[in-house]
Design a protein around this motif. Structure first.
Motif, PDB file in Angstrom:
ATOM      1  N   MET A   5     -21.071  -3.070 -11.855  1.00  0.00           N
ATOM      2  CA  MET A   5     -21.567  -3.080 -10.484  1.00  0.00           C
ATOM      3  C   MET A   5     -22.862  -2.311 -10.381  1.00  0.00           C
ATOM      4  SD  MET A   5     -18.632  -0.566  -9.010  1.00  0.00           S
ATOM      5  CE  MET A   5     -18.169   0.895  -9.900  1.00  0.00           C
ATOM      6  N   CYS A   6     -23.603  -2.578  -9.324  1.00  0.00           N
ATOM      7  CA  CYS A   6     -24.816  -1.836  -8.984  1.00  0.00           C
ATOM      8  C   CYS A   6     -24.608  -1.270  -7.600  1.00  0.00           C
ATOM      9  CB  CYS A   6     -26.038  -2.746  -9.028  1.00  0.00           C
ATOM     10  SG  CYS A   6     -26.340  -3.433 -10.657  1.00  0.00           S
ATOM     11  N   LEU A   7     -24.619   0.052  -7.455  1.00  0.00           N
ATOM     12  CA  LEU A   7     -24.176   0.683  -6.222  1.00  0.00           C
ATOM     13  C   LEU A   7     -25.231   1.580  -5.604  1.00  0.00           C
ATOM     14  CD1 LEU A   7     -20.662   1.818  -7.440  1.00  0.00           C
ATOM     15  CD2 LEU A   7     -21.231  -0.280  -6.251  1.00  0.00           C
ATOM     16  N   PRO A   8     -25.687   1.328  -4.404  1.00  0.00           N
ATOM     17  CA  PRO A   8     -26.464   2.326  -3.664  1.00  0.00           C
ATOM     18  C   PRO A   8     -25.498   3.313  -3.030  1.00  0.00           C
ATOM     19  CG  PRO A   8     -26.295   0.296  -2.384  1.00  0.00           C
ATOM     20  CD  PRO A   8     -25.568   0.052  -3.678  1.00  0.00           C
ATOM     21  N   ILE A   9     -25.616   4.587  -3.372  1.00  0.00           N
ATOM     22  CA  ILE A   9     -24.656   5.563  -2.875  1.00  0.00           C
ATOM     23  C   ILE A   9     -24.657   5.609  -1.357  1.00  0.00           C
ATOM     24  CG2 ILE A   9     -24.048   8.015  -2.894  1.00  0.00           C
ATOM     25  CD1 ILE A   9     -25.301   8.185  -5.614  1.00  0.00           C
ATOM     26  N   GLN A  10     -25.845   5.494  -0.748  1.00  0.00           N
ATOM     27  CA  GLN A  10     -25.928   5.604   0.692  1.00  0.00           C
ATOM     28  C   GLN A  10     -25.152   4.488   1.393  1.00  0.00           C
ATOM     29  OE1 GLN A  10     -28.368   5.460  -1.443  1.00  0.00           O
ATOM     30  NE2 GLN A  10     -29.663   7.290  -1.261  1.00  0.00           N
ATOM     31  N   LYS A  11     -25.046   3.324   0.762  1.00  0.00           N
ATOM     32  CA  LYS A  11     -24.389   2.178   1.390  1.00  0.00           C
ATOM     33  C   LYS A  11     -22.934   2.041   0.971  1.00  0.00           C
ATOM     34  CE  LYS A  11     -28.705  -0.427   1.665  1.00  0.00           C
ATOM     35  NZ  LYS A  11     -29.397  -1.680   1.307  1.00  0.00           N
ATOM     36  N   TYR A  87     -16.450   7.589  -8.643  1.00  0.00           N
ATOM     37  CA  TYR A  87     -17.874   7.383  -8.895  1.00  0.00           C
ATOM     38  C   TYR A  87     -18.698   8.128  -7.854  1.00  0.00           C
ATOM     39  CZ  TYR A  87     -22.421   5.146  -8.450  1.00  0.00           C
ATOM     40  OH  TYR A  87     -23.764   4.926  -8.324  1.00  0.00           O
ATOM     41  N   ASP A  88     -18.324   7.980  -6.597  1.00  0.00           N
ATOM     42  CA  ASP A  88     -19.090   8.587  -5.519  1.00  0.00           C
ATOM     43  C   ASP A  88     -19.052  10.102  -5.601  1.00  0.00           C
ATOM     44  OD1 ASP A  88     -20.526   8.274  -2.900  1.00  0.00           O
ATOM     45  OD2 ASP A  88     -18.791   9.427  -2.203  1.00  0.00           O
ATOM     46  N   ILE A 151     -22.140   5.198 -16.115  1.00  0.00           N
ATOM     47  CA  ILE A 151     -23.199   4.844 -15.169  1.00  0.00           C
ATOM     48  C   ILE A 151     -24.485   4.645 -15.953  1.00  0.00           C
ATOM     49  CG2 ILE A 151     -24.345   5.470 -13.017  1.00  0.00           C
ATOM     50  CD1 ILE A 151     -21.243   5.235 -12.925  1.00  0.00           C
ATOM     51  N   LYS A 152     -25.124   3.512 -15.756  1.00  0.00           N
ATOM     52  CA  LYS A 152     -26.290   3.158 -16.555  1.00  0.00           C
ATOM     53  C   LYS A 152     -27.488   2.821 -15.675  1.00  0.00           C
ATOM     54  CE  LYS A 152     -23.384   1.137 -20.189  1.00  0.00           C
ATOM     55  NZ  LYS A 152     -23.101  -0.058 -21.000  1.00  0.00           N
ATOM     56  N   SER A 153     -28.672   3.124 -16.210  1.00  0.00           N
ATOM     57  CA  SER A 153     -29.920   2.737 -15.562  1.00  0.00           C
ATOM     58  C   SER A 153     -30.374   1.407 -16.143  1.00  0.00           C
ATOM     59  CB  SER A 153     -30.993   3.802 -15.791  1.00  0.00           C
ATOM     60  OG  SER A 153     -32.249   3.330 -15.361  1.00  0.00           O
ATOM     61  N   SER A 189     -27.547   5.296 -20.510  1.00  0.00           N
ATOM     62  CA  SER A 189     -26.470   5.889 -19.731  1.00  0.00           C
ATOM     63  C   SER A 189     -26.983   7.105 -18.967  1.00  0.00           C
ATOM     64  CB  SER A 189     -25.312   6.291 -20.645  1.00  0.00           C
ATOM     65  OG  SER A 189     -24.770   5.165 -21.285  1.00  0.00           O
ATOM     66  N   LEU A 190     -26.627   7.190 -17.703  1.00  0.00           N
ATOM     67  CA  LEU A 190     -26.959   8.346 -16.880  1.00  0.00           C
ATOM     68  C   LEU A 190     -25.863   9.403 -16.963  1.00  0.00           C
ATOM     69  CD1 LEU A 190     -28.292   6.397 -13.782  1.00  0.00           C
ATOM     70  CD2 LEU A 190     -29.650   7.600 -15.490  1.00  0.00           C
ATOM     71  N   PHE A 191     -24.621   8.970 -16.908  1.00  0.00           N
ATOM     72  CA  PHE A 191     -23.496   9.866 -17.125  1.00  0.00           C
ATOM     73  C   PHE A 191     -22.238   9.037 -17.344  1.00  0.00           C
ATOM     74  CE2 PHE A 191     -23.568   9.389 -12.482  1.00  0.00           C
ATOM     75  CZ  PHE A 191     -22.239   9.118 -12.181  1.00  0.00           C
ATOM     76  N   THR A 192     -21.248   9.712 -17.933  1.00  0.00           N
ATOM     77  CA  THR A 192     -19.950   9.091 -18.164  1.00  0.00           C
ATOM     78  C   THR A 192     -18.869  10.038 -17.673  1.00  0.00           C
ATOM     79  OG1 THR A 192     -20.729   7.892 -20.116  1.00  0.00           O
ATOM     80  CG2 THR A 192     -18.353   8.185 -19.906  1.00  0.00           C
ATOM     81  N   ILE A 193     -17.876   9.494 -16.970  1.00  0.00           N
ATOM     82  CA  ILE A 193     -16.736  10.284 -16.534  1.00  0.00           C
ATOM     83  C   ILE A 193     -15.465   9.568 -16.963  1.00  0.00           C
ATOM     84  CG2 ILE A 193     -17.814  11.482 -14.600  1.00  0.00           C
ATOM     85  CD1 ILE A 193     -16.837   9.340 -12.744  1.00  0.00           C
TER      86      ILE A 193
END
Length: 842
Positions: A5-11, A87-88, A151-153, A189-193
């Motif tokens: 998925m591609c997620l805008p945090i604000q939305k 994720y959020d 999470i990937k760029s 990768s930006l981060f992994t949880i």
């Protein structure tokens, strides 16, 4: 399962998990993409898989589009909602993620994985381990899992898109499959949880999912921790630590905290104690330390209850008390911090203090805020959305135990601090308290608290997995078939025994323990690690390594000279630091030839991540002496060798031919003997030129700690390596430079220098810049380069000389400081106009 998925945090709209939690008797709502989670068969338990479910059973990675996941969360799909929630929780704390356009953020989800070691079970189908779940409630089966969220760029992927794809947003719907592939192949990768979840299924014929909960284990159980230590005491028969310590084995004035009477005491007989390794917390409320003015006060019973202790110290005291340990050593309360006589003695004895401790409590945290020890009473852990180090064994859906434990420790801020390096290396038994679990390590075993969290209704035993997997892979075996236990007895065996979660410790070149058989490769890797760490006071670089140096002295059976083992000094002089050598200046007593003098991280054998065998095997062609602070000149007891053979220079000089070598890419003996005979510096000339210049010896009195030796010296030039045309360089980058003879012939390489420095020091028309190079030892090329030289029929290039670029001081004798390290082709050294000098390397 996996989603993309591609997620805008604000939305991102996340339904309230508690408000929408279904009743126990209802199955949860799932979207089409998550429907596999709805039946227990996805977990490969011992229940038979319904016929209509067999074709749907999958493990590993699956993918859906962003729109599908977002729609699933908005329609109250519990799995989509749970994934978006964790994720959020993490992404909101990262501005770099929030700043990315929605189309440039990808989220990849893998799972389910389970809190066991993923080994084969003899009783499971298809070689998969058999798992049972928690059946303590007759109406439900609880399965505890973790998933991996990466999470990937995708910005670099967007740049590679076709122009038509960028222009046509209307056709994006048709490109979803391509987008999925882009996310899968992206490596930015930006981060992994790795959040944990508890899934509840009905215990009826349907066995459908009725509840999804984020799972945390807020507190650790001290009985489990005691079980690990007791097992070590019982099974390792004193190999890790002794039962008590004699006070004469510790430095004078050694003090500990009496956790029963809450005071500082100075033991006068044999006793047992625990040590604490932590980061000194910052803040005005954390300044209490032992000083001359408060010794009498803090030695009074109950005094530590009357003062403001940092949370991490009060937690460590409480933990020791709960585990039945009376005495605890903590540096800031057991070393008189303003005593200029006793404090250095205590610091120099860190090897004794940590090695003799019964075990070390380590606050392996990611913050210097005084949060205490997570998991202690009153300090619940909330780490489900933040853990990033659970390394899954994908095929068998379990954990990669050793890798998971190491990653959990190695990625912490605690592990990046300079003083904590020796505390970790010197401690024989460690309890690492991280943000989300406790990890135990001794000389033989490792254990993870998370491996004790999984709940079973069948007695379990830990046994070695001999199914072709890694040595650190163990699995849980079902013994119910042969035990004859009733169902009630099996229910009583719900949890693993005290001290469970143990697996065999694996040794490798990155091991963090000093024991018999320590190798030079271990030392080189430790220097690379330690020199990259942070020190609040830069001048502590030598002091913070003193304990390790003390422990290495008997391990290597030699003296340590400014952090370098005397036995291996010809090899250990060849350290690299990226960029132009920048001495610290704040430790004037340390000479430039020691890695301690470098203000930058140091590495050995910078050609690769793994230290090569060829780097460690040198040809001895120099006798080294050292000038002591008392102005005595001592010959260093360096190991003399000829690559594969430990043989003295004197013995080689008495032979007509050099010792033969074996292996691939080795030049013929006749060629090696011919080329070395023609080289100005070889075993025969070194043995003949042992007499040091008397004036140089006198000058060395001005430079205590300097190395004095006879070697050949040449004035050479620096040149740039040709770089790829499409590679953009900045002056902050580093690379190798070439070494040129006076007639501009390429004769060697100087390693890891700043581009800017190289550009400024290259010779040009009308401007000739030369640098002094001195020979340290001989060597063979690395194996890959040897193969290339042989392929090109350039066999004479296979032999090299380790050389040091130096800056000569304005003295009559040859006094110099280190600038860099490199190699010169041995067959070319005679063309460089070398001369013999007695060098004083200060």
């Amino acid at each position: 399962m996996a989603k993309l998925m591609c997620l805008p945090i604000q939305k991102l709209k996340i339904p309230n998990a508690k408000r929408h939690a279904p009743a126990n008797h209802d199955h949860v709502q799932l979207c089409e993409s998550c429907r596999d989670w709805g039946h227990i068969s996805i977990h490969s338990l011992d229940d038979p898989v319904p016929k209509d479910e067999k074709d749907r059973y999958t493990t590993g990675r699956r993918s859906v589009t962003l729109e599908g996941l977002a729609q699933g969360a908005q329609s109250q799909c519990r799995m989509c909602t749970s994934v978006m929630s964790v994720y959020d929780a993490r992404a909101r704390e990262m501005e770099n993620v929030q700043a990315l356009p929605p189309e440039d953020v990808g989220v990849s989800i893998d799972g389910p994985f389970y809190l066991d070691s993923g080994g084969h079970s003899l009783h499971s189908p298809e070689g998969r381990p058999r798992r049972y779940g928690d059946r303590s409630d007759p109406d439900h089966i609880v399965v505890t899992i973790f998933i991996r969220v990466t999470i990937k760029s995708l910005a670099h992927v967007a740049e590679m898109k076709s122009e038509s794809f960028l222009r046509s947003r209307a056709t994006r719907q048709q490109g979803r499959a391509d987008r999925t592939e882009e996310i899968e192949t992206s490596d930015t990768s930006l981060f992994t949880i790795t959040p944990l979840f508890k899934l509840t299924y009905s215990n009826d014929d349907a066995k459908v999912l009725t509840r999804v909960e984020e799972w945390n284990v807020p507190f650790f159980d001290t009985t489990v921790l005691r079980g690990w230590l007791t097992r070590c005491d019982d099974q390792h028969t004193g190999e890790c630590v002794g039962k008590t310590v004699e006070i004469e084995n510790l430095p004078a004035g050694f003090r500990v905290i009496d956790t029963h009477e809450d005071k500082i005491v100075e033991p006068n007989s044999s006793f047992r104690y625990v040590a604490l390794s932590y980061m000194w917390p910052v803040g005005p409320d954390n300044n209490l330390r032992l000083e001359k003015c408060n010794i009498d006060t803090l030695e009074a019973p109950g005094s530590l209850r009357q003062v403001q202790l940092p949370n991490i110290i009060s937690d460590a005291i409480a933990l020791c008390r709960n585990m039945g340990e009376r005495y605890l050593w903590i540096d800031r309360l057991c070393i008189i911090q303003d005593d200029e006589i006793s404090k250095p003695n205590q610091i120099n004895a860190m090897d004794q203090i940590y090695r003799l401790a019964s075990f070390t409590i380590i606050g392996a945290l990611n913050t210097r805020d005084d949060i205490g020890l997570p998991g202690c009473a009153g300090r619940p852990r909330h780490a489900s959305a933040w853990s990033s180090h659970y390394e899954p064994e994908v095929e068998l859906q379990g954990l990669r135990c050793g890798i998971t434990a190491d990653k959990a420790i190695n990625t912490t801020l605690w592990n990046r601090r300079g003083w904590t390096f020796q505390e970790r290396l010197l401690s024989r038994r460690c309890l690492y308290i991280t943000h989300d679990q406790v990890i135990y390590k001794c000389c033989e075993d490792e254990a993870m608290e998370m491996l004790t969290w999984a709940v079973h209704t069948t007695p379990l035993s830990l046994h070695r997995d001999d199914g072709g997997h890694n040595d650190d892979m163990y699995c849980l075996e079902d013994r119910s078939g042969s035990s004859g236990l009733s169902s009630d007895e099996a229910t009583d065996a719900l949890k693993e025994p005290e001290g469970g979660g143990i697996f065999k410790r694996t040794d490798n070149d990155e091991q963090f323990t000093i024991q018999d058989g320590v190798k030079l490769a271990h030392y080189c890797n430790w220097i690379k690690d330690y020199s990259s760490r942070q020190l609040s006071v830069a001048s502590d670089a030598f002091s913070a390594f003193a304990g390790v140096a003390n422990a290495l002295r008997p391990a290597f059976n030699c003296q340590m000279r400014f952090g370098i083992p005397e036995k291996y000094i010809p090899i250990c002089l060849c350290w690299d630091c990226p960029g132009h050598f920048s001495p610290r200046g704040d430790i004037p007593e340390v000479p430039s030839w020691s890695w301690v003098s470098s203000s930058r991280p140091v590495t050995y054998d910078c050609e690769g991540e793994v230290l090569g065998r060829d780097f460690l095997q040198i040809a001895s062609i120099v006798y080294f002496y050292i000038k002591t602070p008392a102005k005595n000149l001592l010959k260093l007891q360096a190991e003399e060798r000829w690559i594969q053979h430990e043989v003295s220079i004197q013995e080689m000089a008495g032979r007509d031919e050099l010792p033969p070598l074996r292996g691939k890419g080795i030049p013929g003996e006749w060629r090696s003997n011919k080329d070395w005979r023609e080289c100005p510096q070889n075993p025969w000339t070194t043995f003949a030129r042992q007499t040091l210049d008397s004036e140089a010896i006198k000058v060395a009195d001005l430079f205590p700690g300097s190395l004095v030796f006879n070697t050949t010296v040449a004035c050479l030039k620096i040149g740039q390596l040709s770089a790829p045309k499409d590679k953009k360089k900045s002056k902050s980058d580093v690379s190798n430079a070439i070494i040129l003879s006076s007639n501009d012939e390429h004769v060697g390489t100087i390693r890891m220098m700043d581009h800017g420095w190289i550009e400024n020091n290259c010779s040009s028309v009308g401007v000739q810049k030369r640098f002094e190079f001195i020979v340290i030892s001989g060597r063979l090329q690395e194996y890959f380069n040897r193969k290339m030289s042989a392929f090109l029929n350039r066999y004479s290039d296979i032999w090299e000389l380790n050389v040091m670029m130096v800056e000569r001081l304005p003295c009559a004798s040859f006094v110099a400081r280190r600038m860099g390290i490199g190699t010169v082709k041995m067959c070319k050294w005679k063309d460089c106009s070398p001369r013999w000098e007695t060098v004083v390397l200060c």
